[in-house]
Design an enzyme around this catalytic site. Sequence first.
Site: not given
Length: 888
Positions: A342, A339, A166, A303-306
Amino acid sequence: MRTISFVSAIALSVATAAIPAVAQQAPANPSAAAGVHTDLPRVAHPSHYTISVTPDAKNLTFSGTSSVDLEVTEATPFLTLHALDLKISSATLTPAGGAAMPITITMDPASQTAKFTAAQPLAPGKYRLDTVYTGVINTQANGLFALDYPDKVTGKETRGLFTQFEAPDARRFAPMFDEPIYKATFDLSAVVPSTQMAVSNMPVAKEEDLGKGLKRVTFGTSQKMSSYLLFFGVGDWERLSKEAAPGVQAGIVSPKGSGEQGRFALNELAPLIPFYAEYFGQPYPLPKIDNIAAPGQSQFFSAMENWGAILTFERILLDDPAITSAAARQNIVTTQAHEVAHQWFGNLVTMAWWEDLWLNEGFASWMETKATAHFHPDWFPLLNRVDGREQAMNLDGFKTTHPIVQEIKTVDETNQAFDAITYQKGEAVISMLEAYAGESVWRDGLRNYMRDHKFGNTRSKDLWQAVEKAGAPGLTSIATDFTTKPGIPLVKVTGLTCKKGVSTVSLQQGEFSIDRKDEVAAKPTMWKVPLLVSAGGEPVRTILEGGKGTVTVKGCGPVVINSGQLGYYRSLYTPAMLAKLTAAMPTLQPVDQTGLIQDNMELSTRGYQPLAPAFDLLAAVPGNANPIVTGTAFGEYVGAWRTLEKEPAAQAKLLTRVSGTFKPRLMSLGFEPKAGESLPNADLRATLISGFGTMGDPDVVAEARRRFTALSANPKAMDGPLKTTWLNIVARNATKADWDAIRTMAAASTSAVERQYLYTLLGRPSDAALAKAARDLALTDAPGKTTSAAMIVASAGLHADETYDFALANRARIEALVDAQSRVTFIASLANSSTDPAMIAKLQTFKASVPAEASRPVDRVIGGLTERAKARPLFVKGLTDWLAAKKK
C-alpha cells in the site's frame, strides 16, 4: 488495510536519516475532478495542514488547533470541511497577505461537516483557516482511540493511544477535506507524557520539555497524501529497528516488555522496501517505515497502511513463542506484505474516490501473495489465491453482490466496500489480467502508472491504459468487463475430441449463480474471458467471447480449462471429463488439485451437477498430497461432517473414511512440532488436530484433555505454537470446571494477545449454559473493550439463534463494543449459522431499523440462510447416498 476477524486469525493459528528528495508529481486540481464524487462543494482544496493535539488519555478527550492552507478556486459564501464529534470553539480565516477575519461556524452532524462563513463572499485566492477545538478519544478503532492492556512485566493496566482514519474518520481528529482526492502535506505536533513514545508518519523532528511531566513532540513534514493516511500514536512503547534501504529505516514499535517478539516481523519488514521499490520502479519516499503493534482488536480491520506508520494489531505482528501458531507467523508475513504494498499502491498513487477502493485493496492483496512467493516459495503462497477466489465467489454468486468498481456515495456505503469482492475478487482478476498480459508487460505497465501518477489520484481506467501501452492490447475491454459487471462467468465444456495428439475442446459461456440460477440460465451476463487450457502439457491462452468457442491444445491427457487456476470463472466439465480428472487427481499440479476440489464442490452443492462426482474427486486426493491441498481437502470433509449434524450414523461413517485417509498423515506429523519442519507442515498439523477435534476423534480429544489437565501443575505446560489449537478443542467440549479454569487463566494473563484469546474461548462451548455465561460476561468490563465482541462472535458459532436474540436485546450495549463501521454487519453476521426458519423474519425486522444504504450486510445473510435452507437437505441426501455406495 487488511481485513480479518480476530477469531479467524487465531483459528488459523524513530529514524532521522535524510533521503534524497523525490520529485513530486502534481495531481489534478480537485476542483476540476469531473465525475469524481464528493461530499464537499468543489470550491476549495487544501495544500498543507498544521495540527497540534493534546490528548487527555485518562479522561478520553483531547484538545487541538489546526491551520489549513487552502486555495479557493471560485467565489463562495462559505467553506465546508468535514468534522465529526468535534467542538470547534473558534475559527478565523486569513487571506494571503491580508488580516484575519472572524467567521461563523455551523456544525452539521448528519453530513459530518462544518461550514465556515465569512461576512463577505470569498474571492478566489489563497487563505489559511485556523480552528481551535476539542474532541473525544474513542474506545473502538475510530478516529483517535484508546486501547487498554496489561503491562507485559507488571501486569498493571496500561493505556495506549492510536488513530484509525480509513475510510472517513480523519474528520474526528481535525477539521479536514476528508476525501482521498484532497491531498496535502501535514505538520503534526502533540503534547504527551515525557516518559512515553510518540509516533507519526514521519520521524520526530524536535522534542521540547514542557515541565510537569510533559513534552511537545514535533514530527517532520509529511509527503503529500490523503487525510486517511495520517497517523498519531503515543504510549509506553519500545522500538526495534534496522536499515531497510539507504536512508530508510524500518522499525517495529511495540508495548514495553515485548523484547525480541518484534524481531521476526522486523526481519520480514525491511526487505520489502527494496523489493517493492524495484518492482514498482519508484523509491520509497519516506525516511522510515514503522509498524506499530496495537494490543486489542477490531471487528473491521486487522492492519492499516498509514504512510510510514503502519498500524497492526499485536496478534498479527508480534511473535510470542508461548502462543504464536505457524499460521499466525505466516499471517505476520502476509499482512506486512499487504500493508507495505500500500505504501506505493494506495499511498503514493491513490484512488480518486472510494468506488475505486479495489485499486488499493485488490492490488495489495495480489502483491502480498507475489511478495510472499518471492521470499517464501516453500510456503506455496500461490495456492492460497484459490481460497481467495472462493471467498469472493461466495459473495459474488448472490444477487446481493456488486461490481468491483461500484457506486459509492455515503459513509455507510464506503464502509461496506471493504469486502471479499474488493479484496479477493480484486486479487483474482488482477492475477488473471497479469497472466493475459504476461508478467514483464504487466510490471512495465505498473511502473509507467506509478511514474505518471505518483503523489496524485487515479481511476481504474488509468491503470488499464498504462498496461495496454506497455504491450497488452485488448486488456482494457477484459478488465472493464470483470470490474464493472458483477457475478461469475461459467465456462462449460460441451464437447471434446482428441486426434493425433491434439485435443479439441468446445466451450460455452454462461453465468454461475447461487440464488438466480433460472434467471441467469435464460439471460446470462457475457464477459470476455481469458482462458488457459491444458491437456497434460503447456497451456494454451485464448479468449472466450460471444458465448461459444473452440480451443485446440496439444495432448490427450485430462483437460483442465482453468490451468493454473488463474481465471475468475467456474469450470463445468462433462461427466466423462470429470471422471478422467478424478483418475488423474494424484498427478495433477497442486494448484489445479485445490482449484478443482473447491470448484466442483460448489458446482455440486449449488445443483449444477450431482454431488457424487464432486466427492469422488475429493476422495481421489491422496493422504500424502501437498500440505496446502491436504488442508483444503480435509477442510471440505470437516464442513460436510458439520452439515450431517442431524445424521449421527452418517457422521460416524464419514469420520471413519476421513480418518482412514488423513489420520496416518497426522500420526506421521505427530502431536509435537519438529525442529526444522516446514511451515506448511506445521500448519497442517494444527489443521488436522483442529478438524479431528471438531469431529470428536477420541485420540485427539483425549490428547487435548491430557494437556489441559497438565496446566494445574505447570501453567506453561501448553505453551507453544499449538496452544490455541488444543485449547480450542477443550473449550468446545468444556465442562463448567473447564470454563471456570479458562476464565481464571484469562484474568491472570499478562499477555494482551493470550488474554483476549482466552476470553474469546469462553464463547466456544457447545454447552448452551456456558455460552450464555460468556455472552453475559462480554457485557462486563472484565474482557476489555475490544475483546467482548469477539466473545459474542464465538458464541454465535454453535448458538446462532440465542446469540442473535441476545444482541438485539442488548443492541445499544453491543454496538458500543464494535467499530462504528461494523455495527450492522456485526449483528447480522451473528445469524450466519442459524438453521431456524424464523431467523429470516427476525433479520427483516432488523433491516427495517437501519438506513437503506447500510442494509446490504443484512440482505447477504438473509440470502445465505434462504439458499442454505434449500441446499442443505439435497446436500445431506447426496452425501449420505454417496457414503452408502462406498465400501467401508
